[in-house]
Design a protein around this motif. Structure first.
Motif, mmCIF file in Angstrom:
data_model
loop_
_atom_site.group_PDB
_atom_site.id
_atom_site.type_symbol
_atom_site.label_atom_id
_atom_site.label_comp_id
_atom_site.label_asym_id
_atom_site.label_seq_id
_atom_site.Cartn_x
_atom_site.Cartn_y
_atom_site.Cartn_z
ATOM 1 N N TYR A 32 0.808 -1.212 0.000
ATOM 2 C CA TYR A 32 0.000 0.000 0.000
ATOM 3 C C TYR A 32 0.848 1.272 0.000
ATOM 4 C CZ TYR A 32 -3.717 -3.258 1.220
ATOM 5 O OH TYR A 32 -4.595 -4.295 1.211
ATOM 6 N N ASN A 87 2.229 3.635 -1.712
ATOM 7 C CA ASN A 87 2.281 4.289 -3.013
ATOM 8 C C ASN A 87 2.211 5.800 -2.804
ATOM 9 O OD1 ASN A 87 -0.501 4.750 -2.461
ATOM 10 N ND2 ASN A 87 -0.921 2.693 -3.222
ATOM 11 N N TYR A 113 -0.243 7.862 -2.907
ATOM 12 C CA TYR A 113 -1.357 8.294 -2.041
ATOM 13 C C TYR A 113 -1.025 8.074 -0.566
ATOM 14 C CZ TYR A 113 -4.146 8.587 -6.272
ATOM 15 O OH TYR A 113 -4.611 8.922 -7.506
ATOM 16 N N PHE A 114 -0.289 7.005 -0.292
ATOM 17 C CA PHE A 114 0.078 6.721 1.101
ATOM 18 C C PHE A 114 0.987 7.833 1.641
ATOM 19 C CE2 PHE A 114 3.073 4.913 4.167
ATOM 20 C CZ PHE A 114 2.200 4.424 5.121
ATOM 21 N N ALA A 170 -5.142 4.936 -0.999
ATOM 22 C CA ALA A 170 -3.864 4.216 -1.097
ATOM 23 C C ALA A 170 -4.085 2.707 -1.035
ATOM 24 C CB ALA A 170 -2.930 4.642 0.021
#
Lengths: 248, 89
Positions: free
Chosen positions: A4, A6, A8-9, A53
């Motif tokens: 997860y 990425n 967005y994270f 994310a």
């Protein structure tokens, strides 16, 4: 958890940290309500980014493109080897035994669709009529898989085509920006697609089967109309792609 | 721009515009600000109905958190009216 991590994270972590900092700094020290509110909005945005994310596909778009190119390349070789030179007919799931829409590539150009009235067997080479020339190959396309994604939804009727296409192409696949469907007096459908992000090499197969985007559109249109359809025309300019679909 | 990015940019733009309005009217009520942000967030999320089902499932949890906060703010406000003194902020 690692998968997860990425963009967005990292955006979520930055927004959550900045939000907490803003809230503490401006509420406890400065007593500034508007700036504390900015911090609160950062926290909400951070939570949203954290949720997104965890929603990104587990395989990269490059891997997906690689798999698509491989399968389309194999179908291309098959069509070239068999010398098929007739545009594909997209069949709804009611006319296939596999339970999903598929494309029929007939051997002869003078195909009589009146024979397409019962489900075709789940084989590569199928005989769809009583005559010897009523033979073709039945293949799955990107549209077959896309229409399965809509299996739980009712996509019967013309009104549902635009919303179904938007749901698949914009929502599920995130492949285009928008979809508009119009119907001409002779019953042909024109689908205008804007903001397409699906681009790849132009293989010869696309002339007979249509591009992956046209294939998805044709499969969903066939499913919605519950009739075999053909891709009549596919034109592209800088802003949009127009795909004309007609009942075969 | 992908759908996810469009969703985040829409939310960020609406929050920014609302923050500017808060600053212009010199708002002095934090629970009102939070309530407006929560309502905006819930509306924007509902407007993006074509989001991937996996994203929608995850956003439900965000909506649950925001709605719980909204209920907390409403209960605190009611308590403030009844008791005559503020419980939050």
């Amino acid at each position: 958890m690692h998968r997860y991590k990425n963009t967005y994270f990292y955006l979520a972590v930055a927004l959550l940290c900045a939000g907490v900092l803003f809230c503490l700094l401006f509420y406890l020290l400065n007593r500034s309500i508007p700036l504390t509110a900015v911090g609160a909005s950062m926290l909400i945005l951070g939570l949203v980014c954290l949720a997104l994310a965890r929603s990104l596909p587990r395989i990269s778009p490059e891997t997906g493109a690689m798999l698509l190119d491989t399968s389309m390349g194999n179908i291309n070789l098959l069509i070239e080897e068999l010398g098929l030179r007739v545009k594909a007919i997209y069949l709804p799931s009611s006319l296939t035994s596999s339970g999903k829409p598929q494309a029929l590539l007939p051997l002869s150009s003078d195909i009589d669709t009146k024979w397409l009235d019962r489900p075709l067997p789940q084989r590569l080479i199928v005989k769809y009529g009583p005559n010897n020339e009523n033979v073709g190959i039945l293949v799955s396309t990107p549209g077959s898989v896309s229409a399965v994604l809509l299996a739980a939804e009712d996509i019967s009727g013309m009104d549902a085509i635009e919303s179904s296409l938007t749901h698949v192409l914009v929502g599920l696949l995130d492949a285009v920006g928008g979809v508009r469907v119009s119907q001409s007096n002779d019953g042909d459908l024109t689908i205008r697609i804007s903001g397409s992000r699906l681009d790849g090499e132009n293989v010869a197969l696309y002339e007979w089967l249509g591009t992956p985007l046209a294939s998805i559109v044709a499969s969903i249109a066939a499913e919605a109309m519950d009739k075999p359809v053909r891709i009549l025309e596919e034109t592209q300019n800088k802003k949009h792609i127009d795909i004309r679909i007609g009942v075969a | 721009m992908t759908l996810y990015n469009r969703y985040i940019v829409s939310l960020a733009l609406i929050f920014s515009l609302t923050s500017v309005v808060f600053a212009l009217v010199a708002i002095a009520n934090l629970d009102l600000c939070l309530t407006i942000y929560i309502i905006e967030s819930l509306i924007v999320t509902e407007l993006f109905i074509y989001l991937n089902p996996r994203a929608k499932r995850n956003l439900i949890w965000v909506n649950v958190i925001l709605f719980s906060l909204f209920i907390l703010l409403v209960v605190a406000k009611i308590a403030e009216i009844i008791l005559g003194q503020g419980l939050l902020f």
